[in-house]
Design a protein around this motif. Sequence first.
Motif, PDB file in Angstrom:
ATOM      1  N   LEU A  45      -6.272  -0.728   8.532  1.00  0.00           N
ATOM      2  CA  LEU A  45      -5.155  -1.670   8.418  1.00  0.00           C
ATOM      3  C   LEU A  45      -4.180  -1.515   9.584  1.00  0.00           C
ATOM      4  N   TYR A  46      -3.766  -0.273   9.847  1.00  0.00           N
ATOM      5  CA  TYR A  46      -2.797  -0.067  10.921  1.00  0.00           C
ATOM      6  C   TYR A  46      -3.423  -0.297  12.303  1.00  0.00           C
ATOM      7  N   GLY A  47      -4.730  -0.066  12.435  1.00  0.00           N
ATOM      8  CA  GLY A  47      -5.404  -0.357  13.699  1.00  0.00           C
ATOM      9  C   GLY A  47      -5.313  -1.847  14.014  1.00  0.00           C
ATOM     10  N   CYS A  71       0.841  -1.200   0.000  1.00  0.00           N
ATOM     11  CA  CYS A  71       0.000   0.000   0.000  1.00  0.00           C
ATOM     12  C   CYS A  71       0.876   1.249   0.000  1.00  0.00           C
ATOM     13  N   GLU A  72       1.837   1.314   0.912  1.00  0.00           N
ATOM     14  CA  GLU A  72       2.695   2.502   1.027  1.00  0.00           C
ATOM     15  C   GLU A  72       3.565   2.663  -0.227  1.00  0.00           C
ATOM     16  N   GLN A  73       4.054   1.545  -0.749  1.00  0.00           N
ATOM     17  CA  GLN A  73       4.881   1.636  -1.965  1.00  0.00           C
ATOM     18  C   GLN A  73       4.071   2.184  -3.131  1.00  0.00           C
ATOM     19  N   GLN A  91       5.321  11.559   4.576  1.00  0.00           N
ATOM     20  CA  GLN A  91       4.975  10.632   5.665  1.00  0.00           C
ATOM     21  C   GLN A  91       4.927   9.191   5.173  1.00  0.00           C
ATOM     22  N   THR A  92       4.540   9.006   3.926  1.00  0.00           N
ATOM     23  CA  THR A  92       4.489   7.653   3.363  1.00  0.00           C
ATOM     24  C   THR A  92       5.890   7.031   3.371  1.00  0.00           C
ATOM     25  N   GLY A  93       6.909   7.860   3.054  1.00  0.00           N
ATOM     26  CA  GLY A  93       8.294   7.381   3.103  1.00  0.00           C
ATOM     27  C   GLY A  93       8.663   6.929   4.507  1.00  0.00           C
ATOM     28  N   LEU A  94       8.190   7.685   5.484  1.00  0.00           N
ATOM     29  CA  LEU A  94       8.440   7.354   6.890  1.00  0.00           C
ATOM     30  C   LEU A  94       7.724   6.043   7.265  1.00  0.00           C
ATOM     31  N   HIS A  95       6.505   5.889   6.782  1.00  0.00           N
ATOM     32  CA  HIS A  95       5.731   4.674   7.085  1.00  0.00           C
ATOM     33  C   HIS A  95       6.420   3.443   6.498  1.00  0.00           C
ATOM     34  N   LEU A  96       6.988   3.614   5.293  1.00  0.00           N
ATOM     35  CA  LEU A  96       7.719   2.494   4.679  1.00  0.00           C
ATOM     36  C   LEU A  96       8.956   2.150   5.499  1.00  0.00           C
ATOM     37  N   TYR A 123      -8.947   3.433   4.915  1.00  0.00           N
ATOM     38  CA  TYR A 123      -8.460   2.060   4.718  1.00  0.00           C
ATOM     39  C   TYR A 123      -7.162   1.848   5.502  1.00  0.00           C
ATOM     40  N   GLU A 124      -6.245   2.826   5.396  1.00  0.00           N
ATOM     41  CA  GLU A 124      -4.970   2.692   6.114  1.00  0.00           C
ATOM     42  C   GLU A 124      -5.190   2.696   7.631  1.00  0.00           C
ATOM     43  N   ILE A 125      -6.151   3.509   8.094  1.00  0.00           N
ATOM     44  CA  ILE A 125      -6.449   3.540   9.533  1.00  0.00           C
ATOM     45  C   ILE A 125      -6.925   2.152   9.988  1.00  0.00           C
TER      46      ILE A 125
END
Length: 174
Positions: free
Chosen positions: A115-117, A20-22, A50-55, A111-113
Amino acid sequence: MQAETLEDVLQRDLEFAYDCEQHLMHELPKIAEAVNSRELRMAFEQQLEQTGLHLARLDQIFSWLNRPAGIETNHVIRSIVGEGNKLIKHINRSPLLDAALIAAASQAAHYEIALYGSLCSFARALNLDDSASLLQQTLNEEKQADQAFARIAEDSVNREALQFHNTPHIFPLL
Ligand SMILES: [Fe+2]
């Protein structure tokens, strides 16, 4: 993948998050470029950062778990982003396009919330405290990003979109 344990389910969802992040890293520059509002462009650029940070956090977690970053393809984010790309094709650069893209960004964020939850609660159940803490930081940032997009919509973009009537392209872009 075959899932036999909660660790396997965690691994599978981490792979979904990674893909997802990629995918977002690849697509967000194009979306930021397409918007009309400067403030919204900055919000998308901040999301890219922030996406780079999440990866990077996911890379760290895979290395702690001593597992590869994986190969699951995330069809959910591809579908949401695909709909966003259709909007860019069919609506001229305008507040109307911005309003529609904020709605797509909100769907991706929710969706990301979700997933990460789930990832946070799996990591906590497995006593993976360091991983849980990194996942929680990402979860908080996803929630903040969603709120930032909603604020831009409410403060200006939706009102400006009311004044705009889109003229479809005479020669539809393929
Ligand atoms: Fe993210």
